[in-house]
Design an enzyme around this catalytic site. Structure first.
Site, PDB file in Angstrom:
ATOM      1  N   LYS A  53       0.832  -1.209   0.000  1.00 12.75           N
ATOM      2  CA  LYS A  53       0.000   0.000   0.000  1.00 12.75           C
ATOM      3  C   LYS A  53       0.865   1.257   0.000  1.00 12.75           C
ATOM      4  CE  LYS A  53      -3.889  -2.396   2.146  1.00 12.75           C
ATOM      5  NZ  LYS A  53      -4.700  -2.691   3.349  1.00 12.75           N
ATOM      6  N   GLN A  97      -4.597  -1.284   9.552  1.00 17.07           N
ATOM      7  CA  GLN A  97      -4.621  -2.633   8.981  1.00 17.07           C
ATOM      8  C   GLN A  97      -5.264  -3.621   9.952  1.00 17.07           C
ATOM      9  OE1 GLN A  97      -3.802  -3.317   5.826  1.00 17.07           O
ATOM     10  NE2 GLN A  97      -4.202  -5.502   6.018  1.00 17.07           N
ATOM     11  N   ASP A 120     -10.787   3.436   4.108  1.00 21.85           N
ATOM     12  CA  ASP A 120     -11.127   2.008   4.085  1.00 21.85           C
ATOM     13  C   ASP A 120     -12.644   1.804   4.003  1.00 21.85           C
ATOM     14  OD1 ASP A 120      -9.356  -0.134   4.009  1.00 21.85           O
ATOM     15  OD2 ASP A 120      -8.685   0.182   6.073  1.00 21.85           O
TER      16      ASP A 120
HETATM   17  N1  GUN Z   1      -7.301  -6.561   6.240  1.00 21.08           N
HETATM   18  C1  GUN Z   1      -7.718  -7.298   5.187  1.00 21.08           C
HETATM   19  N2  GUN Z   1      -8.243  -6.503   4.229  1.00 21.08           N
HETATM   20  C2  GUN Z   1      -8.144  -5.237   4.689  1.00 21.08           C
HETATM   21  C3  GUN Z   1      -8.498  -3.976   4.148  1.00 21.08           C
HETATM   22  O1  GUN Z   1      -9.036  -3.837   3.053  1.00 21.08           O
HETATM   23  N3  GUN Z   1      -8.214  -2.903   4.934  1.00 21.08           N
HETATM   24  C4  GUN Z   1      -7.642  -3.022   6.154  1.00 21.08           C
HETATM   25  N4  GUN Z   1      -7.434  -1.915   6.849  1.00 21.08           N
HETATM   26  N5  GUN Z   1      -7.306  -4.179   6.677  1.00 21.08           N
HETATM   27  C5  GUN Z   1      -7.549  -5.275   5.958  1.00 21.08           C
END
Ligand code: GUN
Length: 285
Positions: A53, A97, A120
């Site tokens: 990311k 995350q 998100d």
């Molecule tokens: N863990 C698995 N998928 C995601 C996501 O799309 N965003 C975040 N913040 N954590 C995750």
């Protein structure tokens, strides 16, 4: 018949080129879109995801900061960091995350992120906005899946039956809402669904988000269906250790009309939608 592959890398590159151009234009007006990524603990998969990311931000010219916190971080410490990021004018998007360590209340943390920085789309306010058909920030994975459908010309899904396998807050539920808003008739299946194969066989669009390797078999797919594989599962070393999706790719490839690969399918689109949401957040700021 062999399915047409929906290449997430190709589509993501196209969308990211457009995002990079928009970032340049915004920078010329004095605003650099900024994303803060927060990782708590040592989860191996999460470390890879957050690294990807942050790297993706740099590639489109965005500013990003990574906050890596030890697994023993307290909830109060994490909430204090989020509070400071909420007030930081150089940060337009905040991503915490998941999963978080067990001693931290996920719901409390997600609600602490300012809704206007919640790239998100996990904050209840953004989830609610999606539910009533006025989306602000939409969860990145389902948003990426919708981009893939649009890319193959499936915009209005009137008369189509979509089946979503999985009911998570991150994928299954928002995916179902987006499909519904695109006028599909939507069925959400889960571990308690009776005769899952029969439900899946009704699908013109089948979205697999169960987190079980090669779970969707060829006899669960209607010939010609569009199959979107959200799963990313690491096989045990004894089975080769490679990454596979929730769809039994080789078998389903002979039945489906369109199919997304793993890796190189939904994954790159998820990150692309995160960039898109961050750009939107910066534009609004
Ligand atoms: N863990 C698995 N998928 C995601 C996501 O799309 N965003 C975040 N913040 N954590 C995750």
């Amino acid at each position: 018949m062999t399915a047409i592959r929906i290449d997430g890398n190709v589509l993501a590159a196209k969308v990211r080129d457009r995002i990079a151009a928009e970032v340049s234009a915004l920078k010329a007006r004095g605003v650099t879109p900024g994303l803060a990524v927060v990782l708590v603990g040592e989860d191996a998969a999460s470390q890879v995801y957050v690294r990807n990311k942050v790297a993706a931000c740099a590639k489109v010219g965005m500013h990003s900061v990574m906050h890596k916190l030890p697994a023993a971080t307290t909830e109060a410490e994490l909430l204090a960091l989020i509070d400071s990021l909420n007030r930081d004018a150089t940060i337009h998007g905040i991503l915490v995350q998941l999963p978080l360590p067990k001693h931290i209340a996920e719901k409390k943390v997600l609600e602490a992120v300012a809704a206007h920085k919640d790239v998100d789309g996990f904050h209840a306010e953004n989830v609610g906005a999606l539910m009533i058909g006025e989306p602000r920030f939409v969860s990145c994975t389902p948003a990426g899946c919708m981009e893939m459908l649009r890319d193959i010309g499936m915009t209005d899904l009137r008369g189509k039956h979509a089946v979503v396998v999985g009911r998570s807050n991150i994928v299954g539920k928002p995916m179902a809402m987006l499909l519904l808003h695109a006028n599909a008739t939507v069925t959400i299946c889960h571990s308690g669904t009776k005769d899952l194969a029969a439900q899946c066989r009704q699908a013109d669009i089948l979205v697999a988000a169960v987190g079980r390797p090669r779970f969707i078999k060829a006899d669960m797919v209607k010939p010609g269906a569009v199959v979107i594989d959200v799963g990313i599962n690491r096989l045990p070393e004894s089975e080769g250790g490679k990454l596979v999706g929730d769809v039994d790719f080789d078998a389903v490839n002979e039945v489906a009309g369109y199919l997304t690969p793993v890796p190189g399918g939904v994954g790159p689109m998820t990150i692309t939608m995160l960039l898109q949401n961050t750009l939107v957040a910066a534009n609004r700021a």
